[in-house]
Design a protein around this motif. Structure first.
Motif, PDB file in Angstrom:
ATOM      1  N   GLN A 192     -35.676  -7.304   7.704  1.00 38.78           N
ATOM      2  CA  GLN A 192     -36.963  -6.759   7.219  1.00 38.78           C
ATOM      3  C   GLN A 192     -37.418  -7.524   5.977  1.00 38.78           C
ATOM      4  N   ILE A 193     -37.317  -8.837   6.039  1.00 31.43           N
ATOM      5  CA  ILE A 193     -37.583  -9.614   4.824  1.00 31.43           C
ATOM      6  C   ILE A 193     -39.024  -9.443   4.314  1.00 31.43           C
ATOM      7  N   ALA A 194     -39.986  -9.261   5.224  1.00 32.26           N
ATOM      8  CA  ALA A 194     -41.380  -9.097   4.764  1.00 32.26           C
ATOM      9  C   ALA A 194     -41.522  -7.786   3.982  1.00 32.26           C
ATOM     10  N   VAL A 195     -40.799  -6.769   4.438  1.00 31.70           N
ATOM     11  CA  VAL A 195     -40.823  -5.468   3.765  1.00 31.70           C
ATOM     12  C   VAL A 195     -40.124  -5.589   2.401  1.00 31.70           C
ATOM     13  N   VAL A 196     -38.955  -6.229   2.403  1.00 27.79           N
ATOM     14  CA  VAL A 196     -38.198  -6.425   1.159  1.00 27.79           C
ATOM     15  C   VAL A 196     -39.067  -7.149   0.132  1.00 27.79           C
ATOM     16  N   ALA A 197     -39.726  -8.222   0.583  1.00 27.84           N
ATOM     17  CA  ALA A 197     -40.508  -9.048  -0.343  1.00 27.84           C
ATOM     18  C   ALA A 197     -41.707  -8.270  -0.896  1.00 27.84           C
ATOM     19  N   GLY A 198     -42.410  -7.585  -0.028  1.00 29.24           N
ATOM     20  CA  GLY A 198     -43.570  -6.811  -0.485  1.00 29.24           C
ATOM     21  C   GLY A 198     -43.167  -5.747  -1.490  1.00 29.24           C
ATOM     22  N   MET A 199     -42.074  -5.057  -1.181  1.00 23.48           N
ATOM     23  CA  MET A 199     -41.605  -3.995  -2.087  1.00 23.48           C
ATOM     24  C   MET A 199     -41.121  -4.585  -3.421  1.00 23.48           C
TER      25      MET A 199
END
Ligand code: BTN
Length: 229
Positions: free
Chosen positions: A71-78
């Motif tokens: 979930q790297i896109a989620v990790v990065a956004g958060m």
């Protein structure tokens, strides 16, 4: 992603793109997971969907080298959202990972894989001093008071911490300003946009949009908030 390792920051004056610089440094064995390449300016900064990311001196341009995460896109956004909030900057997180203030773009994230090296490059751009486009806003204009170095380090630690966090998805759902809103997602040339109400994100971070013909799952695209429902 591996548990927290010390962040190693490489600072450059002018580069074409920190994404390319990071790729070269990884391939040369100089950079690895936990390293971040920061530049004062980029001459060929790039955004999502092949767009140009205007990168004058005074902005934050950083590429974090990280291990793959489902979930790297989620990790990065958060990570970027939390870091900004930590410094009192009330940015909203628009799906998938744009940071907005008053509907204008403060920061963007570009994720690219380095398949051969089994690493991922998380590129973060934040308009600190100036907003190079009408649709953008700078941290200075939003009365934000945080230095580039502090923000780079805080985002780096956030990426490491969030990658190990439990139940990331429910935190992402609670953070996203997109859910519950009327949206249009532009999917690119030759594909009709999806317009409806953003009702959820699935475990892969894809947006679920309820339209008059049913629910659509959207994995990538430009999401426009139309109005609050
Ligand atoms: C977006 O389109 O919203 C993503 C923008 C990402 C810009 C950053 S700046 C640092 C890194 N280097 C680049 O060339 N792009 C990313």
């Amino acid at each position: 992603m591996a548990p927290s390792v010390a962040l190693v920051i490489h600072r450059c004056a002018s580069v074409s793109s920190t994404q390319d610089e990071a790729r070269r440094w990884v391939e040369a064995g100089v950079a690895r997971a936990g390293h971040v390449i920061v530049a004062d300016e980029q001459t060929e900064g790039r955004g999502r969907h092949g767009r140009v990311w205007l990168s004058p001196r005074g902005g934050l341009y950083a590429t974090y080298v990280v291990s793959p995460h489902p979930q790297i896109a989620v990790v990065a956004g958060m990570a970027v959202h939390r870091s900004l909030h930590q410094f009192g900057v009330p940015a909203a997180l628009k799906w998938p990972n744009d940071l907005l203030i008053e509907g204008r773009k403060l920061a963007g994230i570009l994720i690219e894989s380095l398949e051969t090296e089994k690493l991922v490059l998380v590129g973060v751009g934040v308009n600190l001093e100036e907003a190079p486009l009408e649709t953008a806003i700078s941290l200075r204009a939003a009365d934000g008071n945080v230095g580039r170095g502090e923000l780079v380090a805080t985002i780096g630690r956030g990426l490491q911490f969030l990658a190990t966090e439990e139940d990331l998805l429910s935190k992402y759902r609670a953070t996203l300003s997109t859910l519950g809103r009327a949206v249009r997602v532009d999917l690119g040339e030759n594909r009709p946009p999806v317009e409806g109400k953003a009702i959820d994100v699935d475990p892969a971070g894809q947006l679920i949009v309820r339209t008059i013909d049913g629910d659509h799952v959207v994995s990538a695209g430009d999401c426009i908030h139309l109005r609050a429902l």
